[in-house]
Design an enzyme around this catalytic site. Structure first.
Site, short mmCIF file in Angstrom:
data_model
loop_
_atom_site.label_atom_id
_atom_site.label_comp_id
_atom_site.label_asym_id
_atom_site.label_seq_id
_atom_site.Cartn_x
_atom_site.Cartn_y
_atom_site.Cartn_z
N CYS A 173 9.83 5.70 4.07
CA CYS A 173 8.32 4.82 4.31
C CYS A 173 8.72 3.69 5.07
O CYS A 173 10.14 2.36 4.64
CB CYS A 173 8.93 4.26 2.03
N GLU A 230 1.00 8.24 1.02
CA GLU A 230 0.06 7.01 1.43
C GLU A 230 -1.24 6.32 0.11
O GLU A 230 -1.61 5.75 -0.16
CB GLU A 230 -1.00 6.93 2.92
N HIS A 281 0.01 4.04 -2.26
CA HIS A 281 0.13 2.88 -1.80
C HIS A 281 -0.83 2.19 -2.13
O HIS A 281 -1.32 1.00 -2.86
CB HIS A 281 0.40 2.64 -0.07
ZN ZN Z 1 4.94 4.19 2.31
#
Ligand code: ZN
Length: 177
Positions: A101, A144, A147
């Site tokens: 990441c 993603e 997130h």
């Molecule tokens: Zn990430």
């Protein structure tokens, strides 16, 4: 002018926040932001990046899979903007593989994720899209998507023994080839 955006690191509150809905996708400012997010992802050699990772708490991310030195085995895929995504189905089967990441540079970990998923989202034109992904792209989407809900990959490891430093990860990959 498009610019490369600064990337938030773990510790920034925005990384742990639930991202807000996208209110004006059609606005010139939002569309320019999407271009900048794509540019930033490419510049950082990421496979994806989410809006919270550039200090903007909004439900938008980019997937941009292509082989590079950070991910030599990534499949080729045209970069896409994913807006207001949902995971509408997932396989029972999970797979453990490597995540990394841009907000946790220097770390890699083996993370269990669903092998196959069905998703819906809006593209940058505001059209509803349905898609089915498996393997690497399914993993990327789930990473993603996390997130947008304030989650990072180390939250999902089964054991701290599955976390390694980037340099040792690269060494491991070199030995594999
Ligand atoms: Zn990430």
């Amino acid at each position: 002018m498009e610019k490369i955006l600064p990337i938030a690191q773990l510790g920034a509150p925005v990384i742990r926040a639930i991202a807000r809905p996208v209110t004006d996708l059609g606005a010139k400012e939002t569309q320019e932001f999407i271009d900048e997010l794509m540019l930033t992802c490419n510049d950082a050699k990421g496979m994806g990046i989410s809006a919270p990772q550039v200090y903007r708490s909004e439900r938008i991310f980019i997937m941009s899979s292509q082989p590079n030195e950070r991910y030599p085995h990534a499949p080729m895929m045209k970069p896409i903007a994913v807006i207001e995504p949902e995971i509408i189905w997932h396989s029972q089967e999970m797979e453990k593989d490597w995540d990394g990441c841009l907000s946790l540079p220097g770390l890699r970990a083996l993370v269990p994720r669903y092998r196959e998923i069905e998703v819906s989202y809006m593209n940058r034109e505001g059209e509803q899209v349905k898609a089915k992904y498996e393997g690497f792209i399914a993993r990327l989407f789930q990473h993603e998507y996390d997130h947008l809900n304030g989650k990072v990959f180390i939250d999902r490891v089964e054991s701290t023994l599955d976390v390694v430093m980037e340099r040792e990860y690269q060494r491991m990959m070199m030995e594999k080839v």
